[in-house]
Design a protein around this motif. Sequence first.
Motif, PDB file in Angstrom:
ATOM      1  N   LYS A 124       1.132   1.455  -9.116  1.00 10.82           N
ATOM      2  CA  LYS A 124      -0.174   1.120  -8.547  1.00 10.82           C
ATOM      3  C   LYS A 124      -0.008   0.528  -7.147  1.00 10.82           C
ATOM      4  O   LYS A 124      -0.767   0.854  -6.229  1.00 10.82           O
ATOM      5  CB  LYS A 124      -0.923   0.135  -9.441  1.00 10.82           C
ATOM      6  N   ALA A 125       0.992  -0.324  -6.961  1.00  7.56           N
ATOM      7  CA  ALA A 125       1.247  -0.892  -5.637  1.00  7.56           C
ATOM      8  C   ALA A 125       1.660   0.194  -4.651  1.00  7.56           C
ATOM      9  O   ALA A 125       1.248   0.172  -3.485  1.00  7.56           O
ATOM     10  CB  ALA A 125       2.322  -1.967  -5.719  1.00  7.56           C
ATOM     11  N   ALA A 126       2.433   1.164  -5.108  1.00  5.59           N
ATOM     12  CA  ALA A 126       2.813   2.279  -4.229  1.00  5.59           C
ATOM     13  C   ALA A 126       1.593   3.109  -3.855  1.00  5.59           C
ATOM     14  O   ALA A 126       1.460   3.557  -2.708  1.00  5.59           O
ATOM     15  CB  ALA A 126       3.860   3.143  -4.920  1.00  5.59           C
ATOM     16  N   TRP A 127       0.692   3.333  -4.807  1.00  6.58           N
ATOM     17  CA  TRP A 127      -0.551   4.060  -4.524  1.00  6.58           C
ATOM     18  C   TRP A 127      -1.379   3.313  -3.482  1.00  6.58           C
ATOM     19  O   TRP A 127      -1.918   3.913  -2.545  1.00  6.58           O
ATOM     20  CB  TRP A 127      -1.337   4.248  -5.818  1.00  6.58           C
ATOM     21  N   LEU A 128      -1.476   1.989  -3.650  1.00 13.34           N
ATOM     22  CA  LEU A 128      -2.215   1.189  -2.673  1.00 13.34           C
ATOM     23  C   LEU A 128      -1.543   1.248  -1.302  1.00 13.34           C
ATOM     24  O   LEU A 128      -2.221   1.281  -0.274  1.00 13.34           O
ATOM     25  CB  LEU A 128      -2.318  -0.259  -3.151  1.00 13.34           C
ATOM     26  N   GLY A 129      -0.222   1.278  -1.285  1.00 18.46           N
ATOM     27  CA  GLY A 129       0.499   1.384  -0.025  1.00 18.46           C
ATOM     28  C   GLY A 129       0.232   2.701   0.688  1.00 18.46           C
ATOM     29  O   GLY A 129       0.057   2.735   1.907  1.00 18.46           O
ATOM     30  N   ARG A 130       0.198   3.791  -0.067  1.00 21.80           N
ATOM     31  CA  ARG A 130      -0.128   5.088   0.536  1.00 21.80           C
ATOM     32  C   ARG A 130      -1.551   5.069   1.099  1.00 21.80           C
ATOM     33  O   ARG A 130      -1.818   5.611   2.171  1.00 21.80           O
ATOM     34  CB  ARG A 130       0.029   6.209  -0.484  1.00 21.80           C
ATOM     35  N   ARG A 131      -2.438   4.426   0.384  1.00 21.53           N
ATOM     36  CA  ARG A 131      -3.830   4.318   0.845  1.00 21.53           C
ATOM     37  C   ARG A 131      -3.916   3.481   2.122  1.00 21.53           C
ATOM     38  O   ARG A 131      -4.653   3.826   3.049  1.00 21.53           O
ATOM     39  CB  ARG A 131      -4.649   3.685  -0.272  1.00 21.53           C
ATOM     40  N   GLU A 132      -3.150   2.384   2.170  1.00 22.17           N
ATOM     41  CA  GLU A 132      -3.147   1.541   3.366  1.00 22.17           C
ATOM     42  C   GLU A 132      -2.566   2.286   4.567  1.00 22.17           C
ATOM     43  O   GLU A 132      -3.075   2.170   5.683  1.00 22.17           O
ATOM     44  CB  GLU A 132      -2.347   0.259   3.108  1.00 22.17           C
ATOM     45  N   ARG A 133      -1.516   3.057   4.341  1.00 19.16           N
ATOM     46  CA  ARG A 133      -0.933   3.838   5.444  1.00 19.16           C
ATOM     47  C   ARG A 133      -1.919   4.901   5.940  1.00 19.16           C
ATOM     48  O   ARG A 133      -2.031   5.131   7.137  1.00 19.16           O
ATOM     49  CB  ARG A 133       0.351   4.518   4.990  1.00 19.16           C
ATOM     50  N   GLY A 169       0.689  -9.768   9.442  1.00 18.43           N
ATOM     51  CA  GLY A 169       1.316 -10.414   8.298  1.00 18.43           C
ATOM     52  C   GLY A 169       2.774 -10.044   8.118  1.00 18.43           C
ATOM     53  O   GLY A 169       3.402  -9.429   8.978  1.00 18.43           O
ATOM     54  N   ASP A 170       3.312 -10.448   6.986  1.00 19.91           N
ATOM     55  CA  ASP A 170       4.729 -10.215   6.713  1.00 19.91           C
ATOM     56  C   ASP A 170       4.936  -9.210   5.596  1.00 19.91           C
ATOM     57  O   ASP A 170       6.024  -9.096   5.050  1.00 19.91           O
ATOM     58  CB  ASP A 170       5.421 -11.531   6.369  1.00 19.91           C
ATOM     59  N   ALA A 171       3.907  -8.467   5.235  1.00 18.72           N
ATOM     60  CA  ALA A 171       4.015  -7.456   4.181  1.00 18.72           C
ATOM     61  C   ALA A 171       3.795  -6.071   4.771  1.00 18.72           C
ATOM     62  O   ALA A 171       2.963  -5.878   5.646  1.00 18.72           O
ATOM     63  CB  ALA A 171       2.985  -7.715   3.087  1.00 18.72           C
ATOM     64  N   ALA A 172       4.555  -5.140   4.253  1.00 16.70           N
ATOM     65  CA  ALA A 172       4.375  -3.737   4.630  1.00 16.70           C
ATOM     66  C   ALA A 172       3.316  -3.140   3.705  1.00 16.70           C
ATOM     67  O   ALA A 172       2.942  -3.747   2.697  1.00 16.70           O
ATOM     68  CB  ALA A 172       5.695  -2.995   4.477  1.00 16.70           C
ATOM     69  N   PRO A 173       2.792  -1.953   4.020  1.00 22.15           N
ATOM     70  CA  PRO A 173       1.845  -1.322   3.099  1.00 22.15           C
ATOM     71  C   PRO A 173       2.455  -1.165   1.702  1.00 22.15           C
ATOM     72  O   PRO A 173       3.610  -0.784   1.564  1.00 22.15           O
ATOM     73  CB  PRO A 173       1.591   0.037   3.749  1.00 22.15           C
ATOM     74  N   GLY A 174       1.694  -1.516   0.693  1.00 25.19           N
ATOM     75  CA  GLY A 174       2.183  -1.456  -0.678  1.00 25.19           C
ATOM     76  C   GLY A 174       2.734  -2.770  -1.174  1.00 25.19           C
ATOM     77  O   GLY A 174       3.144  -2.898  -2.314  1.00 25.19           O
ATOM     78  N   GLY A 175       2.760  -3.781  -0.316  1.00 28.15           N
ATOM     79  CA  GLY A 175       3.189  -5.106  -0.737  1.00 28.15           C
ATOM     80  C   GLY A 175       4.660  -5.394  -0.578  1.00 28.15           C
ATOM     81  O   GLY A 175       5.123  -6.467  -0.929  1.00 28.15           O
TER      82      GLY A 175
END
Length: 184
Positions: A124-133, A169-175
């Motif tokens: 789910k975090a990877a999916w959110l990261g793809r969405r953020e990118r 911030g200090d996080a990349a897309p996907g956390g």
Amino acid sequence: MAVVVRAGAAPMWWLGVFAAGIGVLVPGITGRRIGVMAGAALFIVATAVVAYWRRRRYTDLARSAARASKHDVLQDRAVSARNWRRGHRWWLLLAFLAVLGSAFAVPAAGGMLLAGCGAGLRLKAAWLGRRERAEDALLWVRVDWLAANGGRPAGKAVKAYRSTGIAAGDAAPGGARRRTAALV
């Protein structure tokens, strides 16, 4: 926001793997073979269910994300992960003890179920990261809304997400932790 989703993935995964490893040592009521086969099925089902659970809510909140203002309090990645783990440590401990106890009935199945939940959160975090990118924006949850929700980034108290640029911030897309190139 993906940081909070990802914060539970590692503890659930490792506690599940550890419990499944211990569970294999116990013969159990059903036997090891049935326990491992049932655990494999539970792992697959739990991974799919957790990865797809509440996706519509995440999508709706992301679609209505407002640009973060200077008055919004946004936490660092490490602080968000630490707060989530501190707030849920007793639940994680109880889940670990429950899956260890279930090994006496069905060896390794409970541990594999817990590991599947961790894998689903990671997906789910990877999916959110793809969405953020794709949207070129990091999604954030206001700290007060996150605290009112018990650490759930898509709960009822969360009215909308905040967005910032991809480099904020200090996080990349996907956390994930932002990787900085070493200056040579």
